[in-house]
Design a protein around this motif. Structure first.
Motif, PDB file in Angstrom:
ATOM      1  N   ASN A 192       0.796  -1.172   0.238  1.00 53.19           N
ATOM      2  CA  ASN A 192      -0.012  -0.056   0.060  1.00 53.19           C
ATOM      3  C   ASN A 192       0.754   1.173  -0.038  1.00 53.19           C
ATOM      4  OD1 ASN A 192      -1.889   2.140  -0.044  1.00 53.19           O
ATOM      5  ND2 ASN A 192      -2.707   1.358   2.233  1.00 53.19           N
ATOM      6  N   PHE A 193       0.984   1.869  -1.332  1.00 52.53           N
ATOM      7  CA  PHE A 193       1.895   2.955  -1.206  1.00 52.53           C
ATOM      8  C   PHE A 193       0.943   4.181  -1.645  1.00 52.53           C
ATOM      9  CE2 PHE A 193       1.353   0.993  -5.530  1.00 52.53           C
ATOM     10  CZ  PHE A 193       1.172   2.308  -6.459  1.00 52.53           C
ATOM     11  N   PHE A 194      -0.436   3.969  -1.840  1.00 56.36           N
ATOM     12  CA  PHE A 194      -1.137   5.047  -2.518  1.00 56.36           C
ATOM     13  C   PHE A 194      -2.232   5.282  -1.898  1.00 56.36           C
ATOM     14  CE2 PHE A 194      -2.227   0.717  -3.691  1.00 56.36           C
ATOM     15  CZ  PHE A 194      -3.553   0.618  -3.667  1.00 56.36           C
ATOM     16  N   ASP A 195      -2.826   4.568  -0.664  1.00 58.47           N
ATOM     17  CA  ASP A 195      -3.821   5.119   0.162  1.00 58.47           C
ATOM     18  C   ASP A 195      -3.776   5.301   1.374  1.00 58.47           C
ATOM     19  OD1 ASP A 195      -6.645   5.252   1.077  1.00 58.47           O
ATOM     20  OD2 ASP A 195      -7.422   3.783   0.172  1.00 58.47           O
ATOM     21  N   PRO A 196      -3.676   6.398   2.146  1.00 61.23           N
ATOM     22  CA  PRO A 196      -3.312   6.788   3.586  1.00 61.23           C
ATOM     23  C   PRO A 196      -4.571   6.374   4.161  1.00 61.23           C
ATOM     24  CG  PRO A 196      -2.900   8.701   2.200  1.00 61.23           C
ATOM     25  CD  PRO A 196      -3.491   7.741   1.274  1.00 61.23           C
TER      26      PRO A 196
ATOM     27  N   TYR B 166      -0.201   1.756   5.047  1.00 52.75           N
ATOM     28  CA  TYR B 166       0.006   2.797   4.101  1.00 52.75           C
ATOM     29  C   TYR B 166       1.442   3.253   4.503  1.00 52.75           C
ATOM     30  CZ  TYR B 166       0.689   7.095   1.901  1.00 52.75           C
ATOM     31  OH  TYR B 166       1.200   8.460   1.085  1.00 52.75           O
ATOM     32  N   ASP B 167       2.353   3.357   3.309  1.00 55.54           N
ATOM     33  CA  ASP B 167       3.759   3.852   3.512  1.00 55.54           C
ATOM     34  C   ASP B 167       4.333   4.157   2.053  1.00 55.54           C
ATOM     35  OD1 ASP B 167       6.605   4.472   3.656  1.00 55.54           O
ATOM     36  OD2 ASP B 167       6.753   2.580   4.804  1.00 55.54           O
ATOM     37  N   PRO B 168       4.393   5.187   1.797  1.00 53.57           N
ATOM     38  CA  PRO B 168       5.004   5.873   0.266  1.00 53.57           C
ATOM     39  C   PRO B 168       6.316   4.932  -0.221  1.00 53.57           C
ATOM     40  CG  PRO B 168       4.369   7.577   1.638  1.00 53.57           C
ATOM     41  CD  PRO B 168       4.358   6.518   2.490  1.00 53.57           C
ATOM     42  N   ALA B 169       6.775   4.562   0.719  1.00 53.46           N
ATOM     43  CA  ALA B 169       8.178   3.537   0.249  1.00 53.46           C
ATOM     44  C   ALA B 169       7.833   2.477   0.091  1.00 53.46           C
ATOM     45  CB  ALA B 169       9.108   3.438   1.845  1.00 53.46           C
ATOM     46  N   ASN B 170       6.722   1.788   0.120  1.00 52.42           N
ATOM     47  CA  ASN B 170       6.226   0.782  -0.463  1.00 52.42           C
ATOM     48  C   ASN B 170       6.196   0.715  -2.127  1.00 52.42           C
ATOM     49  OD1 ASN B 170       5.604  -0.618   1.782  1.00 52.42           O
ATOM     50  ND2 ASN B 170       3.757  -0.166   2.152  1.00 52.42           N
ATOM     51  N   LEU B 171       6.140   1.822  -2.738  1.00 50.45           N
ATOM     52  CA  LEU B 171       6.506   2.027  -4.123  1.00 50.45           C
ATOM     53  C   LEU B 171       7.511   1.153  -4.510  1.00 50.45           C
ATOM     54  CD1 LEU B 171       5.243   3.378  -6.600  1.00 50.45           C
ATOM     55  CD2 LEU B 171       6.750   5.434  -6.082  1.00 50.45           C
TER      56      LEU B 171
END
Length: 727
Positions: free
Chosen positions: A218-222, A227-232
């Protein structure tokens, strides 16, 4: 891929008392004896230690102030010890229960009476983690999962012939449940396998399903968990950056389905670390199963399969603007036939949104968006990724998992890879992606490719002399639609043609739930496992099963060979394997054994060094190329010495390792009185057991521990052999 995958293996130990001093040849099988693992020494003709048996010198066994030994003995089978050829069927965990089938299933499997019913018309025992909720009692779980093994064995009606063993494949989704639930599910299945006394091969899949690990994707849904942007970094991209990275993908397993998670990046360090954390729990369970088995029971652990149709894009394809489709009705998904009310138009106007389903014969992306960019960038490969780069990503992932599995202590000879099929020269993958040295490469094979392997994998297998002799497998195999009317003869021909093509070590028919209701398929499996075709032939690897000290080294005992096979005995100062899975450097021993030879001497290495032994077995030559199998590496180190081998023809060998030891021997011609003596001290002042082993091939000793080692020797016509310690 037809359904959500899962894997195991089935067979039963047949104890056999041979007339000769050594075990029988390949293809012989003993009577099925489900009590073999618990029969006492007295059952095999020796006096029980519980009552104090008499040794050859008249000494009473067992000191009165010590408890009697808690060991159990049984005759060992010295042939068929190595990895057999597996004829597997795979259970799928995606079926729902149907109570109308309860009476039928209890008639087939009476042990299910009194348990919550979880079967249906296709299987009486659904294998799925939800079984844990329905059966909270550990004993009920054990009974239930054991019945799952029995169901396959009972319906097929035969499980072992020659060098083949019937196998039930189950699978384990490493990232589709909480780690504790993964642990509990595997533990329950392994307990069922133990109770059924049938082998198990486990498919370790970490990339097809990971919905319950949003902490990784989950890089996209806070607003959602994990959720963690680093999951990208853990998901696949469709370009040089993560802009527009897929949050959804599609796959076609008989029909297209939408999977509402991102596509995993197989090269992600964080993803691999998460897989490793689960493996740190899973692999010790498998190692424990493998190590609790004596040599003549090793087939009960069939091994592990790496992945399920590992590929880039094929089972995780992504349509342009796919993220925007998440809010739409799945009936309007791209690639599906145009439905009323759904957008169409364009050159693919017969399909929703004017987007055709992927055609992977045309290009690596199949006409959808090319994924694999992130994996390629992580590995320093060229982008945009083409076929070579996609193969390299899969290959690197197979190598990663193979290393974790072997580092945990499982033998490399029981590791199978599983990549998707190929789609021609323009498709996304070649066959090479599945191959890592020492791992058996495996591919999905359906319909024409399954009925005629040479027409599919032939381009890989026949490429050179090395490949013609190396093992291969098909962990997902189906030649016909089970409801399509193919005859039992057609099914049997397809199975035999695959098993007999070059050096096939395993096929796994997918899936049990489909073929169980196809009488022709079940009948064919019964014939394959009871009366194989006249040209059927597979080589079982010869292995080191015991050792005895000589004056300046170690004499190793090998499992029995076959008259038409060739055995190469190799040893090295390095355990490194070459491209063919054999020792890369052979600097200690390189010898071809004489036909019938079951022993070979190896010099003792200097203190602090190790000699690595590998036995290579060839046989079943077809069109000038034999089938080749290799044994697990066997380590010899300089250590404390047992009794040295005396002059003459009487030698006792022992495999060492808790909780079992296999005792084997060579005897002089005409030996008439042969006693195996066991004692708790090397002087044999008091004999715990004196076992008459005339005509027995070998003996397996169970139940001792390192705190109470046992010593063993043979007394043959009054003369003693060397002494070995069991620890």
């Amino acid at each position: 891929m037809r359904r959500h995958p899962w894997a195991l293996t089935i067979a039963l130990l047949g104890c056999r008392h041979d007339d000769a001093a050594h075990g029988g040849t390949e293809g012989s099988s003993g009577a099925v004896d489900t009590t073999a693992a618990t029969s006492s020494a007295a059952d095999a003709g020796s006096s029980g230690a519980d009552e104090g048996s008499s040794g050859s010198d008249g000494t009473t066994t067992g000191a009165p102030d010590e408890p009697p030994p808690t060991t159990v003995s049984r005759a060992a089978v010295l042939a068929d010890i190595g990895a057999p050829q597996l004829v597997a069927v795979r259970k799928s965990p995606t079926q729902l229960g149907d109570a109308t089938q309860q009476d039928r299933c209890i008639a087939l499997l009476p042990q299910l009476a009194g348990l919550p019913f979880l079967g249906n018309a296709y299987t009486c025992t659904i294998f799925h983690p939800n079984v844990l909720d329905a059966l909270p009692d550990p004993q009920q779980r054990r009974t239930y999962f054991a019945a799952g093994f029995e169901e396959v064995r009972t319906m097929i009606g035969a499980e072992h012939v020659g060098s083949r063993r019937l196998t039930l494949e189950i699978g384990l989704d490493l990232l589709d449940a909480e780690p504790q639930r993964v642990h509990d599910y595997l533990a329950a299945m392994l307990e069922g396998a133990r109770a059924a006394r049938l082998p198990v091969i486990v498919n370790l899949d970490a990339v097809n399903w990971w919905s319950r690990r949003p902490d990784l994707w989950n890089f996209f849904d806070p607003a959602q968990p994990g959720y963690d942007p680093a999951n990208l970094d853990n998901v696949e991209w469709i370009g040089q950056t993560g802009d527009g990275a897929p949050q959804v993908f599609w796959r076609n397993w008989g029909s297209q389905i939408r999977v509402a998670t991102p596509i995993p990046n197989l090269s992600s360090p964080k993803l691999r670390a998460a897989i490793g954390e689960v493996l740190d729990d899973v692999l010790p369970q498998l190692v424990a199963l493998q190590r609790e088995l004596a040599h003549d029971e090793q087939y009960l652990f069939g091994g592990v399969i790496i992945g399920t149709e590992l590929s880039i894009g094929v089972n995780h394809y992504y349509y342009a603007d796919g993220n925007a489709r998440l809010a739409e009705d799945p009936a309007c998904d791209p690639g599906l036939p145009l439905s009323p009310g759904c957008p169409g138009g364009g050159p693919c106007g017969a399909y929703n949104h004017g987007q055709c389903p992927p055609d992977f014969a045309s290009s690596p992306s199949g006409g959808a968006m090319q994924v694999g960019w992130h994996g390629a960038l992580d590995l320093g490969l060229s982008v945009p990724p083409g076929r070579a780069e996609l193969d390299a990503i899969v290959h690197d992932y197979v190598a990663f998992l193979a290393a974790r599995i072997t580092d945990a202590g499982l033998p490399a000879t029981k590791i199978y890879s599983h990549t998707g099929g190929t789609f021609g020269a323009a498709g996304p993958h070649g066959y090479e992606a599945a191959y890592v040295p020492s791992v058996v490469p495996g591919w999905s094979m359906y319909f024409g490719g399954a009925t005629d392997p040479a027409a599919s994998i032939g381009e890989y297998v026949e490429a050179n002399d090395d490949r013609r002799v190396l093992p291969w497998a098909s962990p997902e195999w189906l030649p016909f639609d089970p409801s399509g009317g193919a005859t039992a003869d057609a099914w049997q021909t397809a199975i035999e043609d695959s098993l007999d093509y070059r050096n096939n070590r395993m096929i796994s028919v997918a899936n049990w739930e489909g073929i169980s209701v196809a009488g022709a398929a079940v009948a064919a499996l019964g014939s394959v496992m009871s009366s194989p075709r006249a040209d059927a032939c597979a080589v079982i690897a010869r292995e080191v099963i015991g050792q005895a000290d000589t004056a300046d080294g170690v004499r190793l005992r090998l499992s029995d060979g076959t008259p038409d096979g060739a055995t190469y005995f190799t040893a090295s100062s390095s355990p490194v394997l070459g491209a063919t899975g054999t020792l890369a450097t052979i600097d200690t021993v390189n010898a071809m054994l004489e036909p019938g030879a079951t022993t070979h001497d190896v010099p003792l290495p200097p203190a602090g060094q190790t000699t690595w032994v590998q036995v290579v077995t060839d046989g079943c030559t077809r069109d000038g190329a034999p089938q080749r199998t290799v044994s697990p590496l066997f380590a010899i180190t300089a250590q404390g010495r047992d009794g040295s081998v005396p002059a003459g023809d009487t030698v006792l060998f022992a495999s060492r390792g808790l909780p079992h030891a296999t005792l084997t021997w060579t005897l002089p011609a005409g030996a008439s009185a042969v006693m195996l003596e066991l004692a708790r001290e090397p002087e044999f002042v008091a004999i715990d057991e004196a076992i008459d082993v005339v005509g027995v091939a070998g003996w397996v000793r169970d139940g001792f521990d390192d705190a109470h080692p046992l010593y063993a020797r043979l007394v043959v016509d009054g003369a003693s052999s060397n002494t070995v310690v069991l620890r």
